[in-house]
Write an enzyme that holds these catalytic residues in place. Structure first.
Site, PDB file in Angstrom:
ATOM      1  CE1 TYR A  59      -1.432  40.602  55.615  1.00 50.32           C
ATOM      2  CE2 TYR A  59      -3.095  42.068  56.504  1.00 50.32           C
ATOM      3  CZ  TYR A  59      -2.639  40.797  56.239  1.00 50.32           C
ATOM      4  OH  TYR A  59      -3.392  39.711  56.598  1.00 50.32           O
ATOM      5  CG  ASN A 157      -3.627  31.306  58.533  1.00 48.59           C
ATOM      6  OD1 ASN A 157      -4.559  31.092  57.784  1.00 48.59           O
ATOM      7  ND2 ASN A 157      -2.971  32.450  58.546  1.00 48.59           N
ATOM      8  NE  ARG A 275     -16.503  45.545  43.241  1.00 42.72           N
ATOM      9  CZ  ARG A 275     -15.704  44.985  42.348  1.00 42.72           C
ATOM     10  NH1 ARG A 275     -14.449  44.685  42.678  1.00 42.72           N
ATOM     11  NH2 ARG A 275     -16.128  44.711  41.135  1.00 42.72           N
TER      12      ARG A 275
END
Ligand SMILES: NC(=O)c1ccc[n+]([C@@H]2O[C@H](COP(=O)([O-])OP(=O)(O)OC[C@H]3O[C@@H](n4cnc5c(N)ncnc54)[C@H](OP(=O)(O)O)[C@@H]3O)[C@@H](O)[C@H]2O)c1
Length: 305
Positions: A59, A157, A275
């Site tokens: 990341y 995944n 948020r």
């Protein structure tokens, strides 16, 4: 019709002793902010109860997100005991996958150093490496656990078959699987991923719950996307429910995931503190079966039989 109950209590990570708030914070987009800004996002999450922070070695590119997070943590070390740190290994841009023993062990060391912590609470294999035998992957994970460098193991995944192949070689249960899952990406609801989680007591962590921002678009911008009419129709039903419930659209999106019986923990990815804080309003949303299936069928673009 009765609302589907959303369990507000901390969600157990698989069969492990770890428990996390029902919503997690994802650090994929964190790189780029300065340490103080990253710290404010972490603090906003902790303030509303979010305690699971999801990372990966890639990341931000070459560990930048982990490094930034580690620096923010070093500046406020008392946060560490209030949080669970999850990270991942196994994707190398240009390869693209390596889950060999040497790579797994090396990646964990690097993540520990960048995150400035002495243990990774949840260590996940980011994507299955088709060239790694599950026995080799399992062996490396067992070593890391025996060395006390990781507490629990997860995957991301992984199809149910790949999950089962790895699990067969591990002497402890895999705690989590992390598929892409949102009202826009419905596959895990029907392809066996969530069924396997419920069968084996594995906690699903949902990545990109806002479909990477697509579910945050205006009607007009949604129509310009691929499958735009279907996306706009999905957004329309989300907005209708948000208006009824007195929350924003994101809260309905998260509620849709939280209401599933598998005990999904959505990983929110917003970089905006309001948020981050507002995401917990999802726990107050009352979706009925009719509401839930209306979202599902709008996203599917067809009525269920
Ligand atoms: N395992 C994997 O393979 C994998 C892959 C991808 C992601 N992940 C994990 O999942 C986490 C979340 O992924 P993600 O960042 O794609 O999540 P996401 O929440 O689906 O998307 C975040 C994006 O949507 C926008 N957004 C969020 N709420 C919005 C709203 N209410 N209105 C308009 N736009 C909104 C954000 O913009 P603002 O910042 O402006 O709010 C941001 O650009 C990652 O951080 C990572 O931990 C895992």
């Amino acid at each position: 019709m009765e609302a589907i109950a959303i369990d507000r209590s901390p969600r157990r990570l698989g069969q492990s002793s770890l428990h996390a708030f029902p919503i997690a914070y994802g650090c994929w987009r964190l790189a780029g902010s300065d340490v103080a800004a990253a710290g404010r996002k972490i603090e906003a999450a902790l303030e509303v109860g979010i305690d699971l922070f999801d990372h990966a070695d890639i990341y931000g590119g070459a560990g930048a997100a982990e490094e930034l997070f580690g620096k923010a943590l070093a500046a406020t070390p008392e946060w560490r005991q209030r949080m669970l740190i999850a990270t991942k290994c196994g994707i190398i841009p240009g390869v693209p996958y390596d889950s060999s023993r040497a790579h797994i062990l090396g990646s964990a060391e690097n993540s520990l150093r960048r995150l400035q912590t002495d243990v990774i609470d949840l260590f996940q294999i980011h994507r299955p490496d088709l060239l790694a035998h599950p026995a080799e992957v399992a062996g490396a994970l067992v070593t890391l656990r025996e060395q006390g460098k990781i507490r629990e193991v997860g995957v991301s995944n992984f199809t149910p078959a790949k999950f089962a192949a790895l699990q067969a070689h591990l002497p402890f249960p895999i705690a989590t699987n992390q598929p892409e899952l949102s009202p826009w990406f419905l596959d895990p609801f029907v392809d066996g991923t969530l069924d396997q989680c419920m069968q084996l007591e594995v906690t699903p962590l949902a990545w990109s719950p806002m479909a990477g921002g697509r579910l945050g678009l205006s009607q007009d911008d949604a129509r310009a996307e691929a499958d735009g009419e279907r996306l706009a129709a999905t957004i329309a039903i989300l907005d209708e429910l948000a208006l009824r419930e007195g929350v924003d659209r994101a809260a309905v999106v998260l509620a849709f995931l939280l209401a599933h019986p598998a005990g999904v923990i959505p990983i929110v990815g917003t970089q905006r503190e309001p948020r981050i804080r507002g995401s917990v309003r999802a726990l107050d949303v009352q979706l009925s079966r009719i509401d839930w299936y209306a979202i599902f069928q709008a996203a599917l673009g067809a009525p269920l039989p």
